[in-house]
Scaffold this active site. Structure first.
Site, mmCIF file in Angstrom:
data_model
loop_
_atom_site.group_PDB
_atom_site.id
_atom_site.type_symbol
_atom_site.label_atom_id
_atom_site.label_comp_id
_atom_site.label_asym_id
_atom_site.label_seq_id
_atom_site.Cartn_x
_atom_site.Cartn_y
_atom_site.Cartn_z
ATOM 1 N N PHE A 148 34.884 48.753 44.153
ATOM 2 C CA PHE A 148 35.074 47.738 43.109
ATOM 3 C C PHE A 148 35.131 46.372 43.770
ATOM 4 C CE2 PHE A 148 37.245 44.984 40.157
ATOM 5 C CZ PHE A 148 36.613 45.292 38.964
ATOM 6 N N ASP A 233 36.001 43.260 52.062
ATOM 7 C CA ASP A 233 36.576 42.768 50.810
ATOM 8 C C ASP A 233 38.063 43.119 50.813
ATOM 9 O OD1 ASP A 233 37.402 42.121 48.304
ATOM 10 O OD2 ASP A 233 35.816 43.182 47.231
ATOM 11 N N LYS A 262 43.882 37.751 44.754
ATOM 12 C CA LYS A 262 45.140 38.342 44.284
ATOM 13 C C LYS A 262 46.404 37.730 44.919
ATOM 14 C CE LYS A 262 43.019 42.701 42.865
ATOM 15 N NZ LYS A 262 43.102 42.752 41.419
HETATM 16 N N1 PLP Z 1 37.453 42.921 45.087
HETATM 17 C C1 PLP Z 1 38.394 43.876 45.058
HETATM 18 C C2 PLP Z 1 38.572 44.787 46.239
HETATM 19 C C3 PLP Z 1 39.225 44.019 43.935
HETATM 20 O O1 PLP Z 1 40.161 44.977 43.906
HETATM 21 C C4 PLP Z 1 39.035 43.147 42.848
HETATM 22 C C5 PLP Z 1 39.869 43.280 41.634
HETATM 23 O O2 PLP Z 1 40.544 44.240 41.407
HETATM 24 C C6 PLP Z 1 38.037 42.170 42.919
HETATM 25 C C7 PLP Z 1 37.258 42.086 44.074
HETATM 26 C C8 PLP Z 1 37.795 41.224 41.779
HETATM 27 O O3 PLP Z 1 38.846 40.327 41.671
HETATM 28 P P1 PLP Z 1 39.084 39.495 40.330
HETATM 29 O O4 PLP Z 1 39.510 40.441 39.282
HETATM 30 O O5 PLP Z 1 40.134 38.482 40.721
HETATM 31 O O6 PLP Z 1 37.789 38.844 40.001
#
Ligand code: PLP
Length: 420
Positions: A148, A233, A262
């Site tokens: 994700f 990520d 986050k």
């Molecule tokens: N990357 C990862 C690993 C995530 O867990 C998330 C969200 O859960 C995102 C990207 C996307 O972040 P956002 O919801 O702030 O756009």
């Protein structure tokens, strides 16, 4: 519980606004999930509703509230900055942005040095993918199944769950997905067009999946040998969550590009970033304005980031995550022994913990039971069979013990309801 007419009015007014003006099905989902009512204030590990009910937040905004809700030092830093100058005029440099970029360069592994600030995790991933194309002149990306990375077009293309992707096809071309944890599968997809590999060091929404210990070091080696960039990520895993400042540090690996989000805003402001080494960042020398954001790098947002990093270091949040997470995982594993018909597996790192249930139908009922008793719990977005715990890293031991007690009660109730 205060059940005055005023509370009822506010609850129904907010519900009506959600139903009429936001998303009627979402409003119903909140209610059926047991999360009915209006959140009003929060402090530490607790969220208080408008009607006075309190919830222990074991989901922590999916990893946002690493320092807890409304950490006083972070709130103060943001308040001070907001009163002086909340947003940037965009034609001058601002001090909090410089301070945050420097602080990140000092704590991130390897050669990561430069930062681009934005407002959400998905924006950070978009930027990282664009940077990889720009720095390599190549366009293909390899990502993991079940991953994700966010829901804007580029991040969604890299994400590994078809349910969220199919309605939006065609997405960006040249993104391949391989089994998470299998370095050979990844290497076999590399060709002369591959710009980068993007991975979550521990998959979050995919069900809290920790890779085998040799996986990320092998991926790093494969990327270096093939002249392919490695993007970590760390939007969910970063800044203390897994028991280290950054999850890649568990395996002594440093990426070429890293995304953060986050927790970076300290639970007070929305802040995200992608970072890169001097080698990849060179492209911005020629194109300083090729990637920009109106709100990204705003002073109030960056002040929150600076304050969070100070709190993370001073309060030893990664160490707390490691200790409390180890304790929780041990207790949950004992629980698995007592309830093997409901709990299939317990896994995670630090305070990023997943409890896999024996049946996908159990998750919803368990979450409702937990909510009924004042505990916020959620399942992972790509894998509803896994209930995840991502509480504040400074959660108190007595709160953890209470959460475990309520969780076990929910396990028993759910079994009585659905399995007998
Ligand atoms: N990357 C990862 C690993 C995530 O867990 C998330 C969200 O859960 C995102 C990207 C996307 O972040 P956002 O919801 O702030 O756009």
């Amino acid at each position: 519980m205060n059940d005055s007419g005023e509370n009822k009015n506010i609850n129904s007014a907010v519900e009506e606004n959600y139903r009429k003006y936001i998303n009627p099905t979402l409003a119903r989902l909140f209610k059926f999930g047991g999360y009915n009512g209006v959140e009003w204030e929060a402090s530490g590990s607790y969220v208080t509703m408008h009607d006075g009910r309190r919830f222990l937040d074991m989901a922590g905004g999916y990893g946002v509230f690493s320092a807890g809700h409304c950490h006083p030092a972070i709130v103060k830093a943001v308040k001070d900055q907001i009163e002086r100058m909340p947003l940037s005029a965009k034609v001058f440099m601002n001090k909090p942005a410089g301070d945050l970029a420097r602080a990140l360069a000092e704590i991130t592994p390897g050669d990561l040095q430069f930062s681009f600030f934005c407002n959400s995790g998905t924006e950070a991933v978009e930027g990282a993918l664009k940077l990889a194309r720009l720095a390599t002149g190549k366009h293909e990306i390899i990502a993991a199944k079940n991953s994700f990375h966010g829901k804007t077009m580029g991040s969604l293309s890299a994400s590994g769950r078809d349910l969220f992707k199919e309605p939006f096809m065609p997405l960006i071309p040249g993104v391949k997905h391989v089994l998470f944890g299998d370095a050979d599968a990844l290497e076999s997809e590399i060709n002369e067009d591959t710009a980068a590999v993007i991975l979550e060091p521990v998959q979050g929404e995919g069900g809290i999946n920790v890779p085998p210990d040799d996986y990320l070091p092998e991926v790093r080696e494969i990327c270096s040998r093939n002249n392919v960039l490695f993007i970590a990520d760390e939007v969910q895993t970063g800044l203390g969550r897994t028991g280290k400042k950054f999850a890649v540090e568990h395996w002594g690996v440093s990426p070429d590009i890293m995304t953060l989000g986050k927790a970076l805003g300290g639970g007070v402001m929305p802040v995200a970033a992608f970072m890169g080494t001097p080698a990849v960042w060179k492209v911005f020398e020629k194109h300083p304005l090729i990637h920009t954001s109106t709100f990204g790098g705003g002073p109030a947002a960056c002040a929150a980031g600076v304050a969070y990093i100070k709190v993370m270091i001073e309060e030893k949040l990664p160490e707390q995550a490691d200790k409390t997470g180890g304790y929780m995982m041990e207790k949950l594993d004992e629980m698995r022994g007592r309830h093997p018909d409901v709990i299939e597996a317990v896994r995670g790192k630090g305070l990023m913990i997943g409890v896999e249930l024996t049946d996908v139908g159990l998750g919803g009922a368990m979450i409702m039971e937990m909510a009924k008793n004042g505990l916020i719990g959620v399942y992972t977005l790509n894998q509803p069979k896994v209930i995840r715990f991502e509480p504040p890293l400074n959660i108190k031991k007595e709160d953890v013990d209470w959460a475990l007690e309520i969780f076990e009660k929910a396990v028993t109730e759910t079994r009585n309801l659905l399995l007998k």
